[in-house]
Write a protein that holds these residues in place. Sequence first.
Motif, PDB file in Angstrom:
ATOM      1  N   ARG A   4      78.979 -48.057  -4.336  1.00 15.67           N
ATOM      2  CA  ARG A   4      78.462 -46.393  -4.420  1.00 15.67           C
ATOM      3  C   ARG A   4      78.374 -46.283  -5.696  1.00 15.67           C
ATOM      4  O   ARG A   4      77.518 -45.210  -6.106  1.00 15.67           O
ATOM      5  CB  ARG A   4      79.891 -45.612  -3.879  1.00 15.67           C
ATOM      6  N   HIS A   5      78.873 -46.653  -6.776  1.00 17.74           N
ATOM      7  CA  HIS A   5      78.958 -46.317  -7.911  1.00 17.74           C
ATOM      8  C   HIS A   5      77.354 -46.886  -8.373  1.00 17.74           C
ATOM      9  O   HIS A   5      76.845 -46.249  -9.221  1.00 17.74           O
ATOM     10  CB  HIS A   5      80.090 -47.358  -8.689  1.00 17.74           C
ATOM     11  N   LEU A  36      80.450 -40.538 -10.420  1.00 21.02           N
ATOM     12  CA  LEU A  36      79.925 -41.049 -11.745  1.00 21.02           C
ATOM     13  C   LEU A  36      81.304 -41.123 -12.702  1.00 21.02           C
ATOM     14  O   LEU A  36      81.450 -42.023 -13.436  1.00 21.02           O
ATOM     15  CB  LEU A  36      78.772 -39.890 -12.407  1.00 21.02           C
ATOM     16  N   GLN A  37      82.227 -39.933 -12.503  1.00 20.82           N
ATOM     17  CA  GLN A  37      83.463 -39.768 -13.221  1.00 20.82           C
ATOM     18  C   GLN A  37      84.534 -41.016 -12.736  1.00 20.82           C
ATOM     19  O   GLN A  37      84.968 -41.714 -14.066  1.00 20.82           O
ATOM     20  CB  GLN A  37      84.275 -38.598 -13.049  1.00 20.82           C
ATOM     21  N   HIS A  38      84.600 -41.477 -11.650  1.00 17.43           N
ATOM     22  CA  HIS A  38      85.329 -42.508 -11.276  1.00 17.43           C
ATOM     23  C   HIS A  38      84.808 -43.854 -11.807  1.00 17.43           C
ATOM     24  O   HIS A  38      85.478 -44.490 -12.064  1.00 17.43           O
ATOM     25  CB  HIS A  38      85.438 -42.311  -9.827  1.00 17.43           C
ATOM     26  N   CYS A  39      83.424 -43.970 -11.671  1.00 20.04           N
ATOM     27  CA  CYS A  39      82.808 -45.184 -12.319  1.00 20.04           C
ATOM     28  C   CYS A  39      82.777 -45.221 -13.693  1.00 20.04           C
ATOM     29  O   CYS A  39      83.525 -46.314 -14.360  1.00 20.04           O
ATOM     30  CB  CYS A  39      81.328 -44.893 -12.110  1.00 20.04           C
ATOM     31  N   GLU A  40      82.785 -44.322 -14.340  1.00 19.21           N
ATOM     32  CA  GLU A  40      83.243 -44.227 -15.955  1.00 19.21           C
ATOM     33  C   GLU A  40      84.655 -44.626 -16.326  1.00 19.21           C
ATOM     34  O   GLU A  40      84.932 -45.337 -17.298  1.00 19.21           O
ATOM     35  CB  GLU A  40      82.793 -43.110 -16.534  1.00 19.21           C
ATOM     36  N   LEU A  41      85.558 -43.933 -15.422  1.00 19.08           N
ATOM     37  CA  LEU A  41      86.932 -44.201 -15.589  1.00 19.08           C
ATOM     38  C   LEU A  41      87.206 -45.608 -15.241  1.00 19.08           C
ATOM     39  O   LEU A  41      88.111 -46.423 -16.086  1.00 19.08           O
ATOM     40  CB  LEU A  41      87.800 -43.283 -14.701  1.00 19.08           C
ATOM     41  N   LEU A  43      85.269 -48.370 -15.669  1.00 15.40           N
ATOM     42  CA  LEU A  43      84.513 -49.216 -16.627  1.00 15.40           C
ATOM     43  C   LEU A  43      85.216 -48.832 -18.159  1.00 15.40           C
ATOM     44  O   LEU A  43      85.018 -49.905 -18.782  1.00 15.40           O
ATOM     45  CB  LEU A  43      83.149 -48.869 -16.797  1.00 15.40           C
ATOM     46  N   GLY A  44      85.808 -47.720 -18.150  1.00 21.02           N
ATOM     47  CA  GLY A  44      86.662 -47.375 -19.437  1.00 21.02           C
ATOM     48  C   GLY A  44      85.709 -47.163 -20.607  1.00 21.02           C
ATOM     49  O   GLY A  44      86.057 -47.252 -21.715  1.00 21.02           O
ATOM     50  N   MET A  45      84.690 -46.665 -20.291  1.00 19.92           N
ATOM     51  CA  MET A  45      83.590 -46.207 -21.331  1.00 19.92           C
ATOM     52  C   MET A  45      82.601 -45.242 -20.624  1.00 19.92           C
ATOM     53  O   MET A  45      82.358 -45.235 -19.423  1.00 19.92           O
ATOM     54  CB  MET A  45      82.632 -47.390 -21.930  1.00 19.92           C
ATOM     55  N   PRO A  46      82.190 -44.307 -21.382  1.00 15.35           N
ATOM     56  CA  PRO A  46      81.046 -43.298 -20.997  1.00 15.35           C
ATOM     57  C   PRO A  46      79.813 -44.027 -20.650  1.00 15.35           C
ATOM     58  O   PRO A  46      79.477 -44.990 -21.643  1.00 15.35           O
ATOM     59  CB  PRO A  46      81.015 -42.085 -22.160  1.00 15.35           C
ATOM     60  N   LEU A  47      79.032 -43.568 -19.671  1.00 14.59           N
ATOM     61  CA  LEU A  47      77.787 -44.087 -19.563  1.00 14.59           C
ATOM     62  C   LEU A  47      76.744 -43.027 -19.738  1.00 14.59           C
ATOM     63  O   LEU A  47      75.374 -43.533 -19.951  1.00 14.59           O
ATOM     64  CB  LEU A  47      77.586 -44.447 -17.902  1.00 14.59           C
ATOM     65  N   PHE A  48      76.806 -41.805 -20.011  1.00 13.92           N
ATOM     66  CA  PHE A  48      75.982 -40.783 -20.292  1.00 13.92           C
ATOM     67  C   PHE A  48      76.419 -39.705 -21.186  1.00 13.92           C
ATOM     68  O   PHE A  48      77.570 -39.279 -21.266  1.00 13.92           O
ATOM     69  CB  PHE A  48      75.522 -40.110 -19.112  1.00 13.92           C
ATOM     70  N   ASP A  49      75.549 -39.367 -22.051  1.00 10.90           N
ATOM     71  CA  ASP A  49      75.800 -38.282 -23.036  1.00 10.90           C
ATOM     72  C   ASP A  49      75.240 -36.906 -22.417  1.00 10.90           C
ATOM     73  O   ASP A  49      74.103 -36.944 -21.948  1.00 10.90           O
ATOM     74  CB  ASP A  49      75.251 -38.332 -24.361  1.00 10.90           C
TER      75      ASP A  49
END
Length: 299
Positions: A4-5, A36-41, A43-49
């Motif tokens: 899903r991510h 998206l928030q769960h995915c970034e959490l 991975l431990g890094m932001p994916l988008f600004d």
Amino acid sequence: MRLRHIEVFHAIMQAGTISGAAQLLHISQPAVTKVLQHCELQLGMPLFDRVRGKLYPTPEAQRLFVEIDKLNRDLVAIRRLAANLRGGESESLRLMATPTLGAAVIPAAMTHWAQAFPRSRCQLSTNHTREIVSALLLGEADLALSLQDPRHPGIKTEVLASGTMMALCPMHGPEAQGSGPLPLEEIQSELIAMAEDDPLGHMLHNASEAEGRHLDSRITVQTYQLARALVEAGVGMTVVDPFTAASADPTRVKVRPLAPPMAIHLYLLTSASAPLAQAARRLVTYLRDAARANLDSLA
């Protein structure tokens, strides 16, 4: 990253906004945001600004997208295949054969297969056995026909039909005046020969040498169909596989088996690690029937 991510990330990269991604995926905007928030959490890094409602991918996201885009295309193909299987269809088959078998065996088999599987697809191509083996190993073909057993650990072989090498004799030649098997010592006409690296040509060369004979030949060809055509034109005689012999013009060519007989096998080649689907297995049955019908026509 979970499946899903991957889907949400890919949609955002395509749309550039949360709302656009939600429309592509047919889900709500809060659902996209949450994934998206769960995915970034995870991975431990932001994916988008986030700038004024738009999402701009970070350099890390750009690098991830290259691989995720490939994976997404694979997922689309898997879903399409699953839908086809549910609907009684099969993945498009890819059948390869040496040129002789492509002309002599495949047409009759495909007639029956196309009627039995009207919604399926089949990609046909011809090549030499060496290239066929490579295509099977690389997953570029599903099944193949050859008169050679490549004896490769990654290739599974099955004999579909067996016959013997046949002499094609022009009607005006001395070999056409007799009947029954043609002994090598009775060959008088000039031979239209196969190339030196051809397995059938090599077999004939070894047999003639074993009997202490040298078969005269000025013309060498690469394909059995061309050899047959030259005999039909009266250029000389030749020795070919029984499937090519079955297609010779009986008004211009007399077909005689060689003596002693030289066995020829039609091999089905498949990847040892890739079992055949239902439509492919049915096609094998039709190929076997077509090959044996060719042999029966010579009896």
